[in-house]
Design an enzyme around this catalytic site. Structure first.
Site, mmCIF file in Angstrom:
data_model
loop_
_atom_site.group_PDB
_atom_site.id
_atom_site.type_symbol
_atom_site.label_atom_id
_atom_site.label_comp_id
_atom_site.label_asym_id
_atom_site.label_seq_id
_atom_site.Cartn_x
_atom_site.Cartn_y
_atom_site.Cartn_z
ATOM 1 N N LYS A 1 -20.483 -16.319 0.240
ATOM 2 C CA LYS A 1 -21.912 -16.152 0.478
ATOM 3 C C LYS A 1 -22.630 -15.341 -0.584
ATOM 4 C CE LYS A 1 -22.047 -15.668 5.501
ATOM 5 N NZ LYS A 1 -21.994 -14.387 6.226
ATOM 6 N N ARG B 1 0.822 -1.210 0.000
ATOM 7 C CA ARG B 1 0.000 0.000 0.000
ATOM 8 C C ARG B 1 0.859 1.265 0.000
ATOM 9 N NH1 ARG B 1 -5.107 -2.028 3.677
ATOM 10 N NH2 ARG B 1 -6.193 -2.909 1.876
ATOM 11 N N GLY C 1 -11.153 -8.527 -1.644
ATOM 12 C CA GLY C 1 -9.933 -8.770 -0.874
ATOM 13 C C GLY C 1 -9.397 -10.177 -1.023
ATOM 14 N N GLY D 1 -13.281 -3.730 0.043
ATOM 15 C CA GLY D 1 -14.667 -3.259 0.199
ATOM 16 C C GLY D 1 -15.046 -2.214 -0.835
HETATM 17 P P1 ADP Z 1 -13.755 -11.588 -1.744
HETATM 18 O O1 ADP Z 1 -13.064 -11.149 -0.453
HETATM 19 O O2 ADP Z 1 -12.791 -11.659 -2.886
HETATM 20 O O3 ADP Z 1 -14.951 -10.749 -2.046
HETATM 21 P P2 ADP Z 1 -15.229 -13.667 -0.395
HETATM 22 O O4 ADP Z 1 -14.855 -13.071 0.916
HETATM 23 O O5 ADP Z 1 -16.638 -13.537 -0.834
HETATM 24 O O6 ADP Z 1 -14.257 -13.095 -1.540
HETATM 25 O O7 ADP Z 1 -14.937 -15.230 -0.411
HETATM 26 C C1 ADP Z 1 -13.702 -15.814 -0.074
HETATM 27 C C2 ADP Z 1 -13.875 -17.076 0.717
HETATM 28 O O8 ADP Z 1 -14.808 -17.962 0.116
HETATM 29 C C3 ADP Z 1 -12.583 -17.843 0.800
HETATM 30 O O9 ADP Z 1 -12.111 -17.810 2.125
HETATM 31 C C4 ADP Z 1 -12.959 -19.268 0.366
HETATM 32 O O10 ADP Z 1 -12.392 -20.275 1.157
HETATM 33 C C5 ADP Z 1 -14.461 -19.270 0.509
HETATM 34 N N1 ADP Z 1 -15.083 -20.311 -0.322
HETATM 35 C C6 ADP Z 1 -15.014 -20.459 -1.648
HETATM 36 N N2 ADP Z 1 -15.659 -21.579 -2.038
HETATM 37 C C7 ADP Z 1 -16.136 -22.168 -0.932
HETATM 38 C C8 ADP Z 1 -16.870 -23.367 -0.660
HETATM 39 N N3 ADP Z 1 -17.240 -24.182 -1.642
HETATM 40 N N4 ADP Z 1 -17.173 -23.636 0.623
HETATM 41 C C9 ADP Z 1 -16.791 -22.813 1.620
HETATM 42 N N5 ADP Z 1 -16.099 -21.685 1.440
HETATM 43 C C10 ADP Z 1 -15.777 -21.363 0.186
#
Ligand code: ADP
Ligand code: MG
Length: 435
Positions: free
Chosen positions: A238, A39, A391, A414
């Protein structure tokens, strides 16, 4: 709002001027040592440009979530308040006092920006950046007054003042009094309306630095005028975290690919059983509605056709691949299967623009990182304008070694999600438009 029409440092006269720059120096720290200076190095192009043009540069940033220790009568954090409330009444006031005393001693050490000033001097040359031990107090006043052209001062953590996160106009005015021009280069904080990220723009001409400019031209540009076909790949944990992203992108993309943990809620909406997989039952109807909307709009909606399932959520769990509509009871989905990897890669082949947010599986476990790796490869090989937001997605692409093969990896977790959601970011909305 037109993200592509914001003024940047090059659109305003800054030569010899006093310039207040909001950076995102919220670097990861361990025991007082910076563990990644990404950063800081990302902020250098803007800082160097200003210094090279003889500006007097006043740098500011937040770091972490400290108590507002420089504020008279500062209070507890939400978490601490809950802890205190759970205690018997006669113990509460003593516990509160103890927490505040501890914060008063520890926070100034734990959340100080001093290590950032040291690192900046290593990068820019010793003696370039002075450090003020307060934000708007006597030390900052003196150091700003003594600034020469081509030199900088870094103010202490703006969140040591309780007024920062409240976007207090008095604080914004006091910060603004240090400068003739405001430059926002803190993309990672642009989704927050705080005194130093947005409020200060009420009192000064306000433009963006190179870091925010790149986010706006690449990511903002791709969303406004995408090269087609425009493919979005969404994954991660999610559906509920990404509803806004899906809803915004469904109106823009030609193809929407869903993988990762969020896919199981869509599979359930199709009537499949999902075993112990991540699934948000209260979002199944919404998932159905989104698939109907995609169909009505002619958006190609792609879900996994096979799934790697495991007996438990563990790196060495027993696992096998099954068709997505045959996930057995007692097993949980951990990654997209091999057929899905090929299918997803196929949708990417002729893509003009790809926006990717969310890993395809539990990539933190090597066994279940294959889907995410396959998609990273396919995105890299597609020759498209490729943009990674979020992230964990950025971390995954970097960890797996694909960072330099992408057009752009957003620096704001975010903030990048809110941009993908089509939301207006206060730290950008406040900047002056080009004439
Ligand atoms: P970002 O931060 O890029 O927006 P998210 O926070 O939404 O991404 O998602 C990241 C998390 O999703 C990771 O820690 C990963 O382990 C989890 N994940 C991905 N696929 C699965 C799955 N099938 N079951 C449980 N967790 C999952
Ligand atoms: Mg995340």
């Amino acid at each position: 709002m037109n993200y592509l029409n914001k003024k940047s440092v090059e659109d305003i006269d800054i030569r010899g001027k006093r310039v207040l720059v909001r950076c995102d120096f919220n670097v990861p720290m361990k025991d007082g040592v910076i563990t990644s200076d990404k950063r800081i190095t990302s902020a250098l192009p803007t800082i160097k440009y200003l210094l090279d043009n003889d500006a007097k540069v006043v740098l500011c940033s937040h770091m972490g979530k400290p108590h507002a220790v420089l504020t008279e009568g500062f209070g507890l954090t939400k978490k601490e308040k809950a802890k205190v409330a759970a205690l018997p009444e006669e113990e509460q006031s003593a516990a509160k006092k103890k927490m505040l005393e501890k914060a008063k001693v520890e926070d100034p050490k734990k959340f100080t920006l001093k290590p950032v000033a040291d690192r900046l001097n290593e990068l820019l040359g010793e003696g370039t950046v002075a450090f003020a031990s307060d934000i708007i107090g006597a030390d900052a006043q003196a150091k700003v007054a003594a600034l020469e052209g081509g030199k900088a001062v870094l103010l202490e953590n703006v969140r040591f003042d309780a007024r920062e996160t409240k976007n207090n106009p008095e604080m914004a005015k006091e910060l603004a009094a240090f400068a003739d021009v405001y430059v926002n280069d803190a993309f990672g904080s642009a989704h927050r309306a705080h005194a130093s990220t947005a409020g200060v723009a009420d009192y000064l001409p306000a433009v963006c630095g190179y870091l925010i400019q790149k986010e706006l031209t690449v990511m903002g540009g791709a969303l406004a005028e995408p090269a087609r076909p425009f493919v979005a790949i969404l994954g991660g944990a999610k559906v509920s975290d990404k509803i806004g992203v899906i809803e915004n992108l469904i109106d823009k993309v030609d193809t929407l690919v869903i993988g990762g943990g969020m896919a199981y809620t869509f599979m359930k909406a199709k009537g499949y059983s999902v075993g112990n997989s991540l699934c948000e039952d209260d979002k199944v109807d919404l998932a159905k509605a989104m698939m109907e909307k995609a169909a009505a709009k002619g958006v190609n909606f792609v879900l996994p056709i096979d799934t790697v399932v495991a007996t438990e959520f563990a790196p060495d769990a027993e696992h096998k691949t099954v068709p997505s509509n045959e996930i057995p009871d007692g097993w949980e989905g951990m990654d997209i299967g091999e057929k899905t990897r090929a299918l997803f890669a196929d949708t990417l082949k002729n893509a003009g623009t790809v926006v990717w947010n969310g890993p395809m599986g539990v990539f933190e476990f090597e066994t279940f990182a294959k889907g995410t790796i396959a998609v990273a490869c396919a995105v890299a090989e597609s020759g498209s304008i490729s943009i990674i937001g979020g992230g964990d997605s950025a971390a995954a692409v970097e960890k797996l070694g694909f960072a330099d093969k992408m057009t752009h990896i957003s620096t704001g977790g975010g903030a990048s999600l809110e941009l993908l959601e089509g939301k207006i970011l206060p730290g950008i909305a406040c900047l002056n438009e080009k004439d």
